[in-house]
Design a protein around this motif. Structure first.
Motif, mmCIF file in Angstrom:
data_model
loop_
_atom_site.group_PDB
_atom_site.id
_atom_site.type_symbol
_atom_site.label_atom_id
_atom_site.label_comp_id
_atom_site.label_asym_id
_atom_site.label_seq_id
_atom_site.Cartn_x
_atom_site.Cartn_y
_atom_site.Cartn_z
ATOM 1 N N ALA A 139 -17.182 50.303 94.426
ATOM 2 C CA ALA A 139 -18.507 49.829 93.997
ATOM 3 C C ALA A 139 -18.398 48.781 92.898
ATOM 4 O O ALA A 139 -19.035 47.722 92.959
ATOM 5 C CB ALA A 139 -19.351 51.009 93.530
ATOM 6 N N THR A 140 -17.586 49.060 91.875
ATOM 7 C CA THR A 140 -17.453 48.103 90.770
ATOM 8 C C THR A 140 -16.748 46.823 91.225
ATOM 9 O O THR A 140 -17.095 45.726 90.790
ATOM 10 C CB THR A 140 -16.680 48.725 89.596
ATOM 11 O OG1 THR A 140 -15.444 49.288 90.076
ATOM 12 C CG2 THR A 140 -17.488 49.816 88.933
ATOM 13 N N ALA A 173 -15.910 48.914 103.823
ATOM 14 C CA ALA A 173 -17.107 49.649 103.423
ATOM 15 C C ALA A 173 -17.507 50.671 104.484
ATOM 16 O O ALA A 173 -17.843 51.825 104.162
ATOM 17 C CB ALA A 173 -18.257 48.673 103.179
#
Length: 440
Positions: free
Chosen positions: A63-64, A106
């Motif tokens: 995510a980051t 993802a």
């Protein structure tokens, strides 16, 4: 702070943060997949617990990394419009393919995180492998784009125009293999030592010892293998840089005079005015050997390169020395660990060995940052080596300094949040899996 310095500072800040997130995102899925595979083959619940714990870390850094990578994509267009105007059609292919790899990663990560007890166990493991492979490919493709900036290829530059564009040749430029290999091994070493160091600290504190011992071993093996292979990739990179970017090599070593049998410089403080290095240890002929495979070969010095094409010498030299020094320390740690596995198994439970890994924990990422500094600062004053200067590519938009201040605040805040999340995750791991302490 003028626009040019502000734009470079903002890009350096963004890259400095993103490279940590991306390295962990590239490597942690492989640790996760190995642990998962061992659980599938042995049924030992400790490995299942390790896999689940690591998968949550993978999700955090995915995510980051996605956020910081998206910011970088916008910054390329906003801060360096002249560069993207000409370079975009040439080296855009690896970025497009990287986007595809990112989406595959993802999707696979989504399957993996929510697939426990829902999918066939081997299909579930395979989705974790896909996360690792697509993440690694994503990193390699981005490095390929950066390598093009160091070794531009796939076009003809005639009368200020970029013609005869060949995106395939641009993607597989002369520097892509050496940079991709060096960066990939650096990512495995940095992430491996960081993860092993955290597990070693937990073992020292007597927290879930069996759980952390098994996690430590997987991470340490990856880290130590990468650390021992890294000098080989470094040798390939050094010879490549000597051939294509002699100014960068000269700045890395603060090598001012063109000479045969050039010495390798350890340490020292460059004196650009007097064109010498003070307080350095010089090893005769070694730089010639590293650059050309011949102890008597000639190495071009900064004196034979126009001064307006010199990189910032001190920064490049110090960053290179830091990278080399930390790399040697990680190699020594790897040798000690493998010797313990081979001959001195009793060392594996000794506190001094665990403390050594705790000390080494940040060194891999510090070496990565130093190496990236060498790559980027050593290319200056060019954004496209030998074709376009960085100063000619910067945006004319005013107020970039304020943008730099804002992004500094954003990234510092992001670092604090990620650190807090990881700290909480480690505490939760120790609480959740404490009941498994007796499982061998």
């Amino acid at each position: 702070m003028d626009n040019f310095i502000a734009a470079r500072s903002q890009m350096a800040l963004s890259l400095g943060f993103h490279i940590v997130f991306s390295c962990i995102g590239m490597v942690m899925p492989f640790f996760m997949a190995v642990s998962h595979l061992i659980w599938l083959r042995t049924g030992n619940p400790n490995y299942k617990n390790i896999t689940k714990a690591w998968s949550k870390g993978v999700a955090i850094f995915f995510a980051t990394g996605a956020v910081s990578g998206t910011v970088l994509s916008f910054e390329l267009g906003l801060l360096w419009p002249e560069f993207m105007k000409h370079a975009g059609p040439i080296f855009g292919m690896p970025f497009s393919l990287e986007g595809t790899a990112f989406f595959i990663e993802a999707i696979a990560l989504g399957f993996y995180l929510y697939g426990w007890d829902r999918f066939n166990r081997w299909f579930h493991w395979f989705t974790g492998v896909i996360v690792g492979v697509s993440g690694l490919l994503s990193g390699i493709l981005v490095v390929s784009a950066n390598a093009w900036m160091n070794s531009p290829k796939g076009f003809d530059y005639v009368n200020g125009k970029y013609i005869n564009i060949d995106p395939i040749a641009a993607m597989f430029n002369d520097a892509w293999f050496s940079q991709a290999l060096h960066m990939s091994l650096a990512a495995f070493a940095a992430t491996g030592f960081a993860v092993a160091g955290v597990h070693a600290l937990m073992i020292i504190r007597k927290n879930n010892v069996v759980f952390h011992q098994k996690g430590f071993k997987i991470a340490a093996l990856f880290a130590c293998v990468a650390a021992l292979l890294q000098p080989l990739s470094g040798d390939i990179s050094a010879k490549d840089v000597a051939k294509r970017q002699p100014a960068k090599l000269a700045a890395m070593e603060a090598h001012f005079e063109t000479e045969k049998g050039a010495p390798f410089i350890l340490g020292g403080i460059p004196d650009e005015k007097e064109k010498k290095v003070n307080y350095a240890i010089k090893i005769p002929g070694v730089l010639s050997f590293l650059a050309h495979g011949d102890f008597k070969a000639e190495v071009k010095g900064l004196n034979s390169i126009p001064e307006n094409e010199h990189p910032p010498i001190a920064i490049t030299h110090f960053a290179f020395q830091i990278m080399i020094g930390l790399g040697v320390l990680m190699m020594i740690t790897a040798v000690i660990y493998f010797f313990a596995l081979w001959k001195k198994k009793e060392w594996l439970t000794k506190e001094w060995l665990l403390k050594l890994f705790v000390i080494v924990t940040p060194m891999g990422f510090l070496a990565v940052e130093a190496g990236w500094t060498v790559t980027e600062v050593g290319r200056q004053p060019w954004i496209i080596y030998g074709v376009m200067r960085t100063a000619d590519a910067v945006t004319p938009m005013p107020g970039i300094a304020y943008s730099f201040y804002v992004f500094t605040l954003v990234y510092v805040s992001l670092a604090v949040v990620v650190t807090f999340m990881l700290y909480r995750q480690i505490k939760m791991v120790n609480i959740l899996y404490d009941v498994k302490e007796g499982v061998q």
